[in-house]
Motif scaffolding. Structure first.
Motif, short mmCIF file in Angstrom:
data_model
loop_
_atom_site.label_atom_id
_atom_site.label_comp_id
_atom_site.label_asym_id
_atom_site.label_seq_id
_atom_site.Cartn_x
_atom_site.Cartn_y
_atom_site.Cartn_z
N GLU A 8 70.86 -78.57 47.68
CA GLU A 8 71.92 -77.57 47.80
C GLU A 8 71.61 -76.55 48.89
OE1 GLU A 8 74.46 -74.36 45.20
OE2 GLU A 8 72.91 -75.51 44.21
N ALA A 11 72.13 -78.12 52.29
CA ALA A 11 73.55 -78.35 52.58
C ALA A 11 74.29 -77.07 52.90
CB ALA A 11 74.21 -79.06 51.40
N THR A 12 73.75 -75.93 52.51
CA THR A 12 74.44 -74.67 52.76
C THR A 12 74.00 -73.98 54.05
OG1 THR A 12 72.88 -73.48 51.35
CG2 THR A 12 74.92 -74.25 50.32
N PRO A 14 74.32 -73.16 57.74
CA PRO A 14 75.57 -73.21 58.51
C PRO A 14 75.72 -74.40 59.45
CG PRO A 14 74.72 -70.98 58.48
CD PRO A 14 73.68 -71.86 57.84
N ALA A 17 76.13 -77.53 57.36
CA ALA A 17 77.42 -77.53 56.69
C ALA A 17 78.54 -77.90 57.66
CB ALA A 17 77.69 -76.15 56.07
N SER A 21 80.71 -81.30 57.39
CA SER A 21 82.16 -81.24 57.21
C SER A 21 82.87 -82.12 58.22
CB SER A 21 82.66 -79.79 57.30
OG SER A 21 82.46 -79.27 58.60
#
Length: 93
Positions: A8, A11-12, A14, A17, A21
């Motif tokens: 987690e 994945a967070t 920036p 992420a 995306s």
């Protein structure tokens, strides 16, 4: 807050992420087209399963991930699915 999911924190970040995306959008569009083309199923379905498997591990969306993985069965030709299940159970397929 932290959900306790593995990866987690990674994945967070920036930049990760943003990259993730973009990759997810590209893969989802490829799945939308690829699932309509039967000869692409051999490589597009494993990609979809990997994507939703990653969602299952990284994000708190368990029901969504399992539902999406199960729905891939709906696009498979019934005879191909039957042969696969037969092979899994030691049959000739």
């Amino acid at each position: 807050g932290h959900s306790g999911r593995p990866f987690e924190l990674i994945a967070t970040l920036p930049f990760l992420a943003m990259a993730a995306s973009i990759i997810v959008v590209l893969v989802e569009y490829a799945l939308a087209i690829g699932l309509l083309i039967r000869r692409w199923h051999a490589f597009i379905i494993p990609i979809g399963l990997a994507l939703h498997g990653a969602f299952f591990v990284i994000l708190p969306v368990n029901t969504y991930s399992i539902t999406m993985m199960t729905l891939y069965l709906a696009v498979l030709h019934p005879d191909a699915l039957h042969r696969f299940i037969e092979r899994m159970h030691g049959g000739k397929g």
